[in-house]
Scaffold this active site. Structure first.
Site, PDB file in Angstrom:
ATOM      1  NE  ARG A   1       4.783   1.203  -3.171  1.00  0.00           N
ATOM      2  CZ  ARG A   1       4.249   1.206  -1.954  1.00  0.00           C
ATOM      3  NH1 ARG A   1       3.027   1.669  -1.774  1.00  0.00           N
ATOM      4  NH2 ARG A   1       4.930   0.746  -0.913  1.00  0.00           N
TER       5      ARG A   1
ATOM      6  CE1 TYR B   1       9.198   3.848  -8.716  1.00  0.00           C
ATOM      7  CE2 TYR B   1       8.225   5.552  -7.353  1.00  0.00           C
ATOM      8  CZ  TYR B   1       8.715   4.278  -7.494  1.00  0.00           C
ATOM      9  OH  TYR B   1       8.729   3.417  -6.419  1.00  0.00           O
TER      10      TYR B   1
ATOM     11  CB  ILE C   1      15.904   5.662  -6.525  1.00  0.00           C
ATOM     12  CG1 ILE C   1      16.487   6.746  -7.435  1.00  0.00           C
ATOM     13  CG2 ILE C   1      15.122   6.291  -5.367  1.00  0.00           C
ATOM     14  CD1 ILE C   1      15.452   7.633  -8.098  1.00  0.00           C
TER      15      ILE C   1
ATOM     16  CE1 TYR D   1      -9.390   3.039  -7.435  1.00  0.00           C
ATOM     17  CE2 TYR D   1     -10.157   5.006  -8.567  1.00  0.00           C
ATOM     18  CZ  TYR D   1     -10.424   3.856  -7.856  1.00  0.00           C
ATOM     19  OH  TYR D   1     -11.724   3.519  -7.576  1.00  0.00           O
TER      20      TYR D   1
ATOM     21  CE  LYS E   1      12.483   4.034  -7.307  1.00  0.00           C
ATOM     22  NZ  LYS E   1      11.892   4.570  -6.046  1.00  0.00           N
TER      23      LYS E   1
ATOM     24  CB  THR F   1       6.682   5.086  -2.712  1.00  0.00           C
ATOM     25  OG1 THR F   1       6.307   5.458  -4.028  1.00  0.00           O
ATOM     26  CG2 THR F   1       5.692   4.085  -2.150  1.00  0.00           C
TER      27      THR F   1
END
Length: 289
Positions: free
Chosen positions: A142, A137, A207, A111, A165, A48
């Site tokens: 997001r 992840y 991370i 989405y 993550k 990202t």
């Protein structure tokens, strides 16, 4: 063993751009040298923070090739490959040169807002197809959906899924995963400011966004936490308490690139729909620096 290779501080690399918004490979080389000299443990490409949603397929392939050439012999490399079209990702995995890549980092579908069963089936399909291990992840801020602890633990049974993550910001969820996960399954903080607290519960590191700009202090902090010296690690963590929220105020990596510009590493340029840090944000960041 893969867990030992990816334990500690991974850097979610930015993609430097010129003022004309082309990928700036000279700046990327400078960034690689900067973070590696700072003592980070591995690099994450095309995440990202790399503005991966606004780089082309050709740019992604060239960035991957460049980082492999410049740093693949120095530290392990993780490649970001996620999205909300499962079949497209399977096709991409089949055509991407993953030689020299330790693992894939794949963000949960965004989405679409799939059910937990949809998320599970998505990751199983990717893990079955990937020639390298897969790291989940979870970043609900997001993606619009959360990978629950139960789904994570169910996926942890897959032989090619080696960790997660976790950037949900939900400490209780992270603790539940830490308590019930297989010993070999990695819990990696996706939130810089939770790296030290999660180490208490057996996490394997982070991370990091901050480590782009502050690699030495951040990597030292994480290693202290993993070594059990939580007082010293916590003291270092407080150094980042003021600057960290500013990095996200106008979206990541807007604030981070402003800091890197101040350090002479790359420009603050980002691609639309992101816009460069405002004068006010830069002023507050520079006063802190």
């Amino acid at each position: 063993m893969i867990r030992e290779k990816l334990r500690g501080t991974g850097v979610a690399l930015v993609t430097p751009f010129t003022r004309e918004l082309a990928v700036d490979y000279d700046a990327l080389r400078k960034l690689l040298d900067f973070v590696l000299e700072g003592g980070v443990n591995y690099l994450v490409i095309n995440g990202t923070t790399a503005e991966s949603v606004t780089t082309t397929s050709e740019e992604k392939a060239e960035i991957l090739r460049f980082v492999k050439q410049q740093a693949g012999h120095r530290v392990p490399l993780v490649y970001g490959l996620g999205g909300n079209n499962t079949q497209h990702l399977l096709d991409t995995i089949a055509t991407t040169d993953l030689e020299g890549i330790a693992a894939l980092l794949s963000v949960s579908p965004y989405y679409n807002k799939p059910s937990q069963q949809g998320i599970y089936q998505h990751y199983v399909a990717l893990a079955n197809a990937s020639p390298v291990p897969l790291i989940l992840y979870n970043v609900p801020g997001r993606t619009g959906s959360n990978i629950t602890a139960e789904t994570t633990l169910k996926l942890s049974a897959h032989e090619n899924i080696i960790g997660i993550k976790e950037a949900s910001g939900n400490l209780e969820q992270c603790m539940y995963i830490a308590k019930h996960k297989p010993k070999s399954f990695m819990l990696i903080s996706g939130d810089d400011m939770l790296a030290v607290p999660l180490a208490v519960f057996g996490a394997d590191g982070v991370i990091s966004v901050l480590a782009n700009a502050f690699p030495e202090k951040f990597a030292t902090m994480v290693q202290l936490a993993l070594d059990g010296d939580l007082k010293a690690a916590g003291s270092l963590a407080l150094n980042f308490a003021d600057v960290n929220p500013l990095l996200y105020e106008e979206s990541n990596p807007v604030g981070l690139k402003a800091v890197l510009e101040r350090f002479g590493i790359c420009t603050a340029a980002v691609r639309l729909p992101l816009v460069e840090a405002s004068a006010g944000l830069k002023d507050r960041l520079y006063k802190l620096l």
